[in-house]
Scaffold this active site. Structure first.
Site, PDB file in Angstrom:
ATOM      1  N   ASP A 386       0.849  -1.178   0.000  1.00  0.00           N
ATOM      2  CA  ASP A 386       0.000   0.000   0.000  1.00  0.00           C
ATOM      3  C   ASP A 386       0.891   1.236   0.000  1.00  0.00           C
ATOM      4  O   ASP A 386       2.116   1.141   0.044  1.00  0.00           O
ATOM      5  CB  ASP A 386      -0.968   0.002   1.184  1.00  0.00           C
ATOM      6  N   ASP A 685      -2.646  -2.364   6.551  1.00  0.00           N
ATOM      7  CA  ASP A 685      -2.809  -1.873   7.918  1.00  0.00           C
ATOM      8  C   ASP A 685      -4.260  -1.884   8.377  1.00  0.00           C
ATOM      9  O   ASP A 685      -4.538  -1.858   9.559  1.00  0.00           O
ATOM     10  CB  ASP A 685      -2.228  -0.458   8.074  1.00  0.00           C
ATOM     11  N   ASP A 689      -7.841  -4.875   4.727  1.00  0.00           N
ATOM     12  CA  ASP A 689      -6.713  -5.566   4.096  1.00  0.00           C
ATOM     13  C   ASP A 689      -6.612  -7.027   4.530  1.00  0.00           C
ATOM     14  O   ASP A 689      -5.853  -7.792   3.933  1.00  0.00           O
ATOM     15  CB  ASP A 689      -5.393  -4.862   4.453  1.00  0.00           C
TER      16      ASP A 689
END
Length: 766
Positions: A386, A685, A689
């Protein structure tokens, strides 16, 4: 669960009969799952059918002024549940021992050891016949103990880290008093007071508040915050207050919350074998088959030769105990071939190497939860990372500013003197618009300055402090009459204050295209207001576009002096003087570009998967060295709408996926693994996810920004949220993979020796 809004066949009182007698006596008249359905489903119609917020307050038997009574907390916990999540029981040391014993290679070795001991005692007697078998058993015990101790210690460290993160307190109204309680002691009916930076502790409804802005990215993956108000009152556990303040009614706690349901779904998933386990098991099976083949062949040849000799000597019918011992010796030779063929030292060497790498990674700010995760990361051929907080610092800063007719770069303290001299004529009014038109606060904690507010506000206030501004002094010198907070309709924030020389002054900041249209003047180098010509508007628009092309979020700051005292506290919408255009950016972490280049040189593809818009994602990816000329940047929606064949065609070229949803990330990871044979590492995080972290060969959760759900789903916790640490994990893992027998030496080299470039490629080539 059926939608709460579908009640065409529902009879009055349908929920009441589900409640216990004690619950009805306590005044409760709504079933827990009904409340959970309304909140999780954002069912506004069902909420209205129950009489809105006040109707729910009556049904959970609570007064807005008094709050929950301490005396009936036990009955609330009994009826509606505890605000705790069902977690996996902490594994005992013997559980880790049992897990270590499930390895196929160890099982083969144990069978060999038992057979070797049995045959050895029969042929060589006690205790000499025990030697080979006991030697194998000792190596098995060492492997199991090292693996179990390493995993058990890391599990304890993870629990300690998790325990620290859970020390969260919120303010509630109970028994007519405002008090602090742990989020785990909340009950349905609690009146919770939320302010900037707080975590929403349970699912519930917004009762009242001021410009409440909620960051739901940890659940939804959407980077844009959500405005919560009376017509859109739903608040979800695990989200964070980004701006404003509010009062909420807790309606759902524990495992009934959306967060709790996600944790339940994730706990049902099974773990796959790691690449090294697959390889070692494959080696064990192949060696076992080869050893068994030669053992059978050897025994057959010896036995046939023995029988032929007896036939030639006419002794085929004459058998004695000596003949039985000879055949038993032949069988012992066959067993010895099998035992010798299986290399018991290989697994021990690999295990010790992994344990060594695991310990070193802890020093490099990576908590490896499972011993096998070290080598899995070493096998990785693709990293899906990410952006925010991993590649970037997750700390917005003013990167550029257009003021007094010229654009200037902002590079922290090193540019302080240059900025002060270049904007001296406009510095006073600039500090006023920054410090007076804000909903954030600058506070002193333990001698350090900290800012409470949204990331954008934080960047502006830090810039004001960099210029030498005094927040408290500037705020004290004015009287604020009216504030129009930022929202996504107006896209600007305005404030009306007293002018130091009489009259009033309005300050405005917001989206560049909107605020610029409201201006007819701008501040020049001398601090004078100058008419804004069409040519100047075009030049400023070009500056705004150039800032945006560099992935900067642009804001315009403006003011207007109001002399007409007949206008009572009305903030004007035109006639402003433009002070500055600021470009705000979440800067790339130092060393990330070099880390990405290291990955690419080692044969590991890096892909950025983010919820941010495409232009911002492309700019950051180019700065990090992820997006190349032949690479593809795509939006999640476009990827989602593709057919499976189209996805297979474009995935090898995808380097950036922007505005992606959790499902898009999960699909990308699954396709990379199943269709292309990649060993995929995924960083994340948020709770959203977690599916991708589970699907990946190795999940890397962020230790600072990561949610508990993400960390529970991960194999490695990156304690400093830094991409460079991820590369270190891959480097140590690659060192283990390169040479299980010699990796301890390779790991001791400062530059990690030649091992970093070995073993690249996908699963099919391993």
């Amino acid at each position: 669960m059926h939608g709460a809004g579908d009640r065409s066949n529902e009879k009055p009182g349908q929920d009441e009969y589900k409640l216990s007698e004690d619950a009805r006596i306590a005044g409760f008249s709504i079933y827990p799952d009904e409340l959970a359905s309304i909140t999780c489903g954002h069912d506004i119609q069902a909420l209205k059918m129950h009489g809105g917020i006040h109707g729910i307050l009556r049904k959970v038997s609570v007064s807005l002024d008094e709050g929950v009574k301490d005396s009936n907390i036990p009955i609330r916990q009994n009826v509606y549940g505890l605000n705790r999540y069902t977690e996996k029981p902490p594994g005992t040391f013997f559980m880790f021992v049992w897990e270590a014993l499930q390895d196929l290679t160890l099982i083969i070795l144990m069978v060999c050891a038992v057979v070797s001991i049995g045959v050895g005692i029969a042929t060589e007697g006690w205790p000499k016949g025990m030697d080979d078998g006991v030697g194998i058993l000792i190596s098995i015990v060492l492997v199991v103990v090292v693996t179990a101790i390493s995993d058990y210690r890391q599990a304890l460290q993870f629990k300690d880290l998790d325990r620290e993160k859970k020390k969260i307190f919120v303010q509630v109204t109970r028994d007519k008093k405002r008090q602090k309680v742990s989020i785990y002691d909340l009950v349905v009916g609690d009146i919770v007071h939320l302010s900037i930076g707080d975590q929403v502790p349970a699912d519930g409804f917004f009762i009242s508040g001021y410009s409440l802005l909620i960051d739901e990215s940890s659940l939804s993956g959407e980077s844009e915050p959500v405005n919560v108000y009376e017509e859109k009152p739903f608040l979800l556990s695990g989200t964070k207050v980004q701006d404003g303040s509010g009062i909420m009614l807790v309606t759902t706690v524990g495992m009934r919350t959306k967060w709790g349901k996600l944790m339940t779904a994730l706990s049902e998933e099974e773990e796959d074998e790691t690449p090294l386990q697959v390889k070692l098991n494959g080696v064990a099976i192949i060696i076992g088959k080869i050893g068994l083949t030669f053992a059978v062949l050897t025994f057959s040849v010896l036995a046939v030769r023995f029988l032929v000799e007896k036939i030639l000597n006419n002794e085929i019918t004459d058998w004695s105990s000596t003949d039985a011992v000879i055949l038993l010796n032949y069988f012992a030779i066959a067993v010895t071939i099998i035992v010798v063929a299986v290399p018991e030292g290989l697994l021990l060497a690999a295990t010790l190497s992994l344990a060594f790498a695991m310990k070193k990674l802890m020093n490099d700010r990576a908590l490896v939860r499972h011993l096998s995760a070290c080598e899995t990361m070493g096998s990785a051929s693709c990293i899906c990372t990410d952006k925010t907080g991993t590649l970037t610092t997750n700390h917005m800063v003013v990167n550029k500013i257009w003021i007094c007719g010229k654009p200037l770069d902002v590079k922290g303290n090193e540019s302080k003197e240059i900025l002060s001299s270049e904007i001296s004529g406009a510095s006073s009014i600039l500090l006023q618009v920054i410090f007076q038109n804000t909903s954030s606060e600058v506070v002193m904690e333990d001698g350090k300055t900290s800012i409470l507010g949204t990331p954008t506000e934080l960047a502006l206030l830090e810039f004001g402090l960099l210029l030498g501004g005094d927040f408290d002094a500037v705020r004290r010198e004015v009287n604020i009459h009216k504030v129009e907070p930022f929202n996504f309709v107006r896209k600007k924030m305005s404030v009306l204050v007293d002018h130091p020389h009489g009259g009033k002054r309005a300050f405005c900041k917001g989206a560049s295209e909107i605020v610029l249209r409201m201006c007819n003047k701008f501040i020049d180098f001398n601090g004078e207001s100058v008419i804004l010509s069409l040519e100047q508007v075009k030049n400023i628009t070009d500056v705004i576009n150039s800032f945006a092309s560099e992935a900067l979020r642009t804001l315009c700051l403006a003011f207007k002096n109001i002399d007409d005292s007949s206008i009572e506290n009305e903030i004007p919408d035109d006639g402003y003087t433009l002070i500055a255009v600021v470009g705000i950016k979440d800067p790339v972490r130092p060393g990330v570009k070099d880390a990405v280049q290291t990955c690419l040189a080692a044969g590991i593809t890096v892909r950025m998967v983010t919820g941010d818009n495409l232009n911002t994602a492309k700019a950051i990816a180019k700065e990090c060295g992820i997006l190349t000329e032949d690479g593809l940047a795509i939006e999640g929606q476009e990827f989602h709408n593709m057919s499976p064949e189209q996805k297979k065609a474009v995935i090898p070229r995808i380097q950036v996926m922007a505005q992606s949803l959790p499902l898009d990330k999960h699909t990308l990871v699954k396709t990379l693994r199943d269709e292309f044979g990649e060993v995929v590492a995924v960083t994340g995080d948020g709770t959203n996810d977690a599916p991708a972290l589970h699907e990946a060969d190795i999940g890397l959760a962020m230790g600072i920004a990561g949610t508990e759900v993400a960390k529970e789903s991960a194999d490695v916790i990156i304690l400093d949220d830094n991409f460079k640490t991820i590369v270190n994990v891959a480097r140590w893992g690659r060192s283990v993979i390169c040479s299980p027998y010699g990796c301890a030496i390779a790991l001791g080299q400062h530059d990690y020796g030649p091992s970093w470039g070995i073993g690249t490629g996908n699963r099919a080539s391993k």
